[in-house]
Design an enzyme around this catalytic site. Structure first.
Site, PDB file in Angstrom:
ATOM      1  N   SER A   1      -1.862   0.007  -5.033  1.00 29.48           N
ATOM      2  CA  SER A   1      -2.877   1.039  -5.073  1.00 29.48           C
ATOM      3  C   SER A   1      -4.383   1.715  -5.564  1.00 29.48           C
ATOM      4  CB  SER A   1      -2.197   1.995  -3.941  1.00 29.48           C
ATOM      5  OG  SER A   1      -2.540   3.539  -3.893  1.00 29.48           O
ATOM      6  N   ASN A   2      -5.068   2.031  -4.178  1.00 29.34           N
ATOM      7  CA  ASN A   2      -6.306   3.106  -4.881  1.00 29.34           C
ATOM      8  C   ASN A   2      -6.340   4.194  -5.474  1.00 29.34           C
ATOM      9  OD1 ASN A   2      -8.063   1.329  -3.526  1.00 29.34           O
ATOM     10  ND2 ASN A   2      -8.109   2.423  -1.292  1.00 29.34           N
TER      11      ASN A   2
ATOM     12  N   ASP B   1       0.976  -1.248  -0.125  1.00 29.74           N
ATOM     13  CA  ASP B   1       0.167   0.296   0.103  1.00 29.74           C
ATOM     14  C   ASP B   1       0.816   1.463   0.555  1.00 29.74           C
ATOM     15  OD1 ASP B   1      -2.654   1.539   0.697  1.00 29.74           O
ATOM     16  OD2 ASP B   1      -1.296   1.728   2.097  1.00 29.74           O
TER      17      ASP B   1
END
Length: 234
Positions: A117-118, A9
């Site tokens: 990741s977003n 992340d």
């Protein structure tokens, strides 16, 4: 033996989202930390809600919409120019100090390191260029490729498809409990980076396979895991 994959992340795990506090403090003083925390919480909330609605947008838009809301809530009355400046800061957040050396060490252990990741790939590339992390990753995997947000199980399945990895050999590394719980629910292994020692892990879902205060400690623990599993297979 398949090479282990560590999927990192980014926001809050590799780069410090508190990097926005200084510019905020220049306008609102002691309220800057609370503003930054509320802004980040609303980013997640908006992304989660959009995910449930099936109304995906770039995470950058969720960040901006959250900024506008918190500005209204707190009566800050930021100018458009200042807001745009804050958004630029989010693309130039600094890496936590131990991250570059820890990533180098993990790569030296023979694992594949990918960013997961977003955030959009464009945002992540800009972020890594500024933080000096670009060369540390074998790939950048963004949720925009499936137009869903973590912790949707589809996103973790996509990670495995992109890396051609088995669930038991794929690790999610995140400072966000929701991300760790989502990865464990999807059958992956997971390590929680407890950046704030006063923050407990959420008391539901599957617990992380590993906990560490930072990436340096993670590298220590992961080396032991690799050695133990290597001996078991030999």
């Amino acid at each position: 033996m398949q090479t282990p994959v560590l999927a990192f992340d980014v926001y809050g795990t590799l780069v410090d989202t508190q990097g926005v506090v200084a510019p905020l403090a220049s306008r609102i003083g002691d309220d800057a930390v609370a503003f930054a925390e509320r802004w980040r919480d609303k980013q997640f909330e908006f992304a989660f809600r959009r995910g449930l609605m099936g109304a995906y947008v770039d995470f950058f838009q969720c960040q901006r919409e959250a900024l506008d809301l918190v500005d209204q809530e707190r009566g800050s009355r930021f100018t458009e120019e200042f807001k745009q400046g804050l958004m630029v800061v989010y693309r130039r957040l600094p890496a936590f100090k131990e991250v570059p050396a820890a990533l180098e060490r993990l790569r030296g252990l023979g694992v594949r390191c990918v960013a997961f990741s977003n955030g959009s790939r464009q945002s992540l590339e800009s972020l890594f260029d500024h933080a000096g992390l670009t060369a540390m990753f074998d790939d950048i995997i963004s949720v925009e490729e499936v137009r869903r947000y973590k912790p949707d199980a589809v996103v973790y399945a996509h990670l495995r498809q992109r890396t051609h990895s088995r669930p038991d050999n794929t690790w999610l590394v995140s400072s966000n409990p929701f991300d760790v719980i989502g990865a464990r629910h999807a059958g992956l292994r997971a390590a929680w980076i407890q950046r704030n020692p006063n923050t407990p892990f959420e008391p539901w879902g599957d617990a992380p396979d590993m906990m560490a205060p930072d990436l340096e400690a993670l590298a220590d623990q992961f080396q032991v895991v690799l050695e133990r599993e290597g001996k078991r297979r030999s």
